[in-house]
Motif scaffolding. Structure first.
Motif, short mmCIF file in Angstrom:
data_model
loop_
_atom_site.label_atom_id
_atom_site.label_comp_id
_atom_site.label_asym_id
_atom_site.label_seq_id
_atom_site.Cartn_x
_atom_site.Cartn_y
_atom_site.Cartn_z
N HIS A 57 -2.78 -15.61 -1.44
CA HIS A 57 -2.09 -15.95 -2.74
C HIS A 57 -1.25 -14.25 -2.46
CE1 HIS A 57 -3.89 -19.05 -5.12
NE2 HIS A 57 -4.66 -19.06 -4.62
N CYS A 58 -1.79 -12.99 -2.39
CA CYS A 58 -1.09 -11.98 -1.98
C CYS A 58 -0.11 -12.26 -1.11
CB CYS A 58 -2.38 -10.90 -1.35
SG CYS A 58 -3.76 -10.54 -3.01
N MET A 59 -0.09 -12.62 0.43
CA MET A 59 0.53 -12.15 1.02
C MET A 59 1.75 -13.78 0.34
SD MET A 59 -1.73 -14.27 4.43
CE MET A 59 -3.50 -12.92 4.25
N ARG A 60 1.94 -14.74 0.01
CA ARG A 60 2.29 -16.14 -0.36
C ARG A 60 3.72 -15.19 -1.43
NH1 ARG A 60 -1.46 -19.67 0.61
NH2 ARG A 60 -2.69 -19.29 -1.42
N TRP A 61 2.57 -14.17 -3.23
CA TRP A 61 3.31 -14.02 -3.58
C TRP A 61 4.29 -12.61 -3.58
CZ3 TRP A 61 4.96 -18.06 -6.04
CH2 TRP A 61 3.96 -18.96 -6.34
N LEU A 62 3.89 -12.18 -2.75
CA LEU A 62 4.34 -10.79 -2.15
C LEU A 62 6.05 -11.19 -1.55
CD1 LEU A 62 4.44 -8.31 -1.45
CD2 LEU A 62 3.38 -8.63 0.19
N GLY A 63 5.51 -12.23 -0.35
CA GLY A 63 7.11 -12.55 -0.18
C GLY A 63 7.84 -13.13 -1.55
N GLY A 64 7.30 -13.92 -2.42
CA GLY A 64 8.35 -14.46 -3.64
C GLY A 64 8.36 -12.93 -4.43
N CYS A 65 8.21 -11.76 -4.38
CA CYS A 65 8.40 -10.61 -4.84
C CYS A 65 9.72 -10.05 -4.01
CB CYS A 65 7.84 -10.03 -5.62
SG CYS A 65 7.31 -10.80 -7.63
N ASP B 70 10.85 2.35 -8.45
CA ASP B 70 9.10 1.89 -8.41
C ASP B 70 8.82 0.26 -7.77
OD1 ASP B 70 9.13 4.08 -9.23
OD2 ASP B 70 9.23 2.71 -12.09
N ASN B 71 10.06 -0.78 -7.71
CA ASN B 71 9.94 -2.38 -7.44
C ASN B 71 9.31 -1.34 -5.93
OD1 ASN B 71 10.42 -3.24 -9.65
ND2 ASN B 71 11.87 -4.64 -9.07
N LEU B 72 10.33 -0.86 -4.84
CA LEU B 72 10.52 -0.68 -3.53
C LEU B 72 8.75 -0.08 -3.51
CD1 LEU B 72 13.14 0.60 -2.09
CD2 LEU B 72 12.42 -1.56 -2.01
N ILE B 73 8.40 0.77 -4.50
CA ILE B 73 7.42 1.09 -3.93
C ILE B 73 6.38 0.50 -4.37
CG2 ILE B 73 5.62 3.13 -5.24
CD1 ILE B 73 8.34 4.30 -5.77
N ASP B 74 5.69 -0.55 -4.88
CA ASP B 74 5.00 -1.39 -5.87
C ASP B 74 4.78 -2.86 -4.46
OD1 ASP B 74 3.37 -0.96 -7.50
OD2 ASP B 74 5.05 -1.16 -9.15
N LEU B 75 6.09 -3.01 -3.61
CA LEU B 75 5.67 -3.92 -2.63
C LEU B 75 5.49 -3.22 -1.27
CD1 LEU B 75 9.59 -5.53 -3.33
CD2 LEU B 75 7.04 -6.92 -4.11
N LYS B 76 5.82 -1.83 -1.16
CA LYS B 76 5.15 -1.55 0.00
C LYS B 76 3.17 -0.97 -0.33
CE LYS B 76 6.54 -0.53 2.87
NZ LYS B 76 6.54 -1.79 4.60
N GLN B 77 3.54 -0.52 -1.37
CA GLN B 77 1.65 -0.44 -1.45
C GLN B 77 0.70 -1.89 -1.74
OE1 GLN B 77 1.91 1.05 -5.21
NE2 GLN B 77 1.35 3.05 -3.93
N ALA B 78 1.77 -3.56 -1.91
CA ALA B 78 0.98 -4.15 -1.65
C ALA B 78 1.19 -4.48 -0.17
CB ALA B 78 1.86 -5.37 -2.59
N GLU B 79 1.72 -4.58 -0.11
CA GLU B 79 2.23 -4.89 1.70
C GLU B 79 0.44 -4.41 2.28
OE1 GLU B 79 4.34 -4.04 5.84
OE2 GLU B 79 6.21 -4.35 3.41
#
Length: 388
Positions: free
Chosen positions: A247-255, A288-297
């Motif tokens: 789930h984390c993988m797929r929705w990371l792609g969506g975001c 902030d989005n870039l930071i959160d996306l990298k942390q999620a990755e």
């Protein structure tokens, strides 16, 4: 472990396919039916994925799975459109169900139930959650019962929020026997399994929606049970952590894609004499989005690495699920905010991603349940350290 060039090439193929072939389907009128696209459209997209060589990309031709880290590399790309996982056959609940059957199914069960799913010729559903005070975040509250009858088992009960049940061809049913939880495979539709209703829900990426089900004296041969009586929760644990993480993988792609759209908007839209990106309030949101996306990755990759060691990774997947779902909620919310009125319309997928991520914070365990579970582990570990 580094990602092989073979997997990197495969992930690139998935991305090109999703962006070029599947993104146009986002405006297809067959998208919205009980919160998800019609099966006619799903299987049409899957045929195109088959032709492109990206159908069920996380499972090799010999039936073996990519590692979790490799799977992440591929599934993130499939998630660049809400329709990408459906097209590539990497969506929930099918991806988790295929993983489970691949791990514990007998050769006969794999041939009958797993093969059609891997080939993208059917969909599946996992029947666990129940209404009326039954199993949910606490699976031990399960009320659906099963009892032996000769060389068969008879199952009765009710289930709710069963994702994809309407139109599924394979069901995995959890029920409770005297020995404990059991897990059964069943061909769908089945006359003993009746869909009561399919509610409209906040998300809209799942064909078949999230149905409430009545199971009335479902009679199945004993060889359609996975494992032995009482082993149902053990098998559920095998499925649990990888399913949370995918789930984390797929929705990371969506975001990632939603952020691309919001970034493009902010660099084009003028307000008060300059582009939105030049207004600090907007620029900082995208930063902030870039930071959160990298942390999620990174959190996803870390948890995948843990699972690749062979451990169940229950605590690690809880941490990843909380961290990633909360980070992606912030990303999706900022994307809507950056785009203003356009962000709350269906002109782009940004509005849908906001809804999907809001649902993601609940399914596969709400944030609060994962934190409660982690707090219990902290106490257990503390007690063990004191005793040692």
């Amino acid at each position: 472990m580094s990602i092989s060039q073979e997997v990197r090439t495969l992930a690139d193929k998935v991305e090109v396919f999703v962006r070029e072939v599947i993104v146009p389907y986002e405006k297809d009128p067959r998208r919205d039916h009980h919160g998800g696209p019609l099966d006619e459209m799903v299987f049409e997209m899957r045929e195109k994925a088959r032709e492109a060589g990206v159908l069920t990309p996380h499972i090799r031709a010999d039936g073996s799975h990519l590692t979790q880290r490799e799977t992440a590399h591929v599934l993130i790309r499939s998630g660049l459109s809400p329709l990408g996982p459906l097209a590539c056959n990497t969506s929930a609940p099918d991806e988790g169900n295929m993983y489970l059957l691949g791990k514990v199914g007998s050769p006969e069960l794999k041939e009958r139930f797993l093969k059609p799913l891997v080939e993208g010729r059917g969909r599946s559903a996992f029947f666990m959650t129940e209404p009326d005070g039954g199993a949910g975040s606490d699976p031990s509250m399960m009320k659906t019962s099963c009892r032996p009858d000769g060389n068969h088992w008879v199952i009765s009960g009710r289930k709710t929020f069963i994702t994809g049940a309407d139109g599924a061809s394979v069901g995995i049913v959890m029920a409770k026997a005297d020995e404990g939880a059991c897990m059964f495979l069943v061909d769908l539709p089945h006359p003993a399994i009746r869909i009561e209703h399919v509610p409209n829900t906040i998300d809209s990426s799942v064909p078949g929606g999230h149905a409430t089900i009545t199971i009335d004296n479902l009679r199945l041969p004993a060889d359609q049970m996975l494992g032995e009586p009482g082993e149902g929760f053990k098998y559920a644990q095998i499925r649990l952590s990888p399913a949370r993480l995918s789930h984390c993988m797929r929705w990371l792609g969506g975001c990632i894609r939603a952020n691309e759209i919001a970034t493009d908007y902010a660099n084009r839209r003028m307000a008060f004499g300059k582009t939105l990106i030049d207004h600090e309030g907007v620029g900082f949101m995208l930063a902030d989005n870039l930071i959160d996306l990298k942390q999620a990755e990174l959190m996803t990759d870390w948890c995948a690495g843990v699972l690749d060691t062979g451990v169940l990774g229950t605590a690690e997947s809880s941490m990843a699920k909380v961290a990633v779902s909360e980070a992606l909620m912030r990303v999706a919310d900022r994307c809507v905010q950056v785009m203003g009125g356009t962000g709350v319309t269906d002109k782009t997928i940004v509005e849908q991603m906001f809804r999907e991520i809001r649902a993601f914070r609940i399914y596969d365990g709400p944030t609060e349940v994962h934190k409660w579970s982690l707090a219990k582990k902290i106490r257990r570990d503390w007690k063990a350290a004191q005793a040692g």
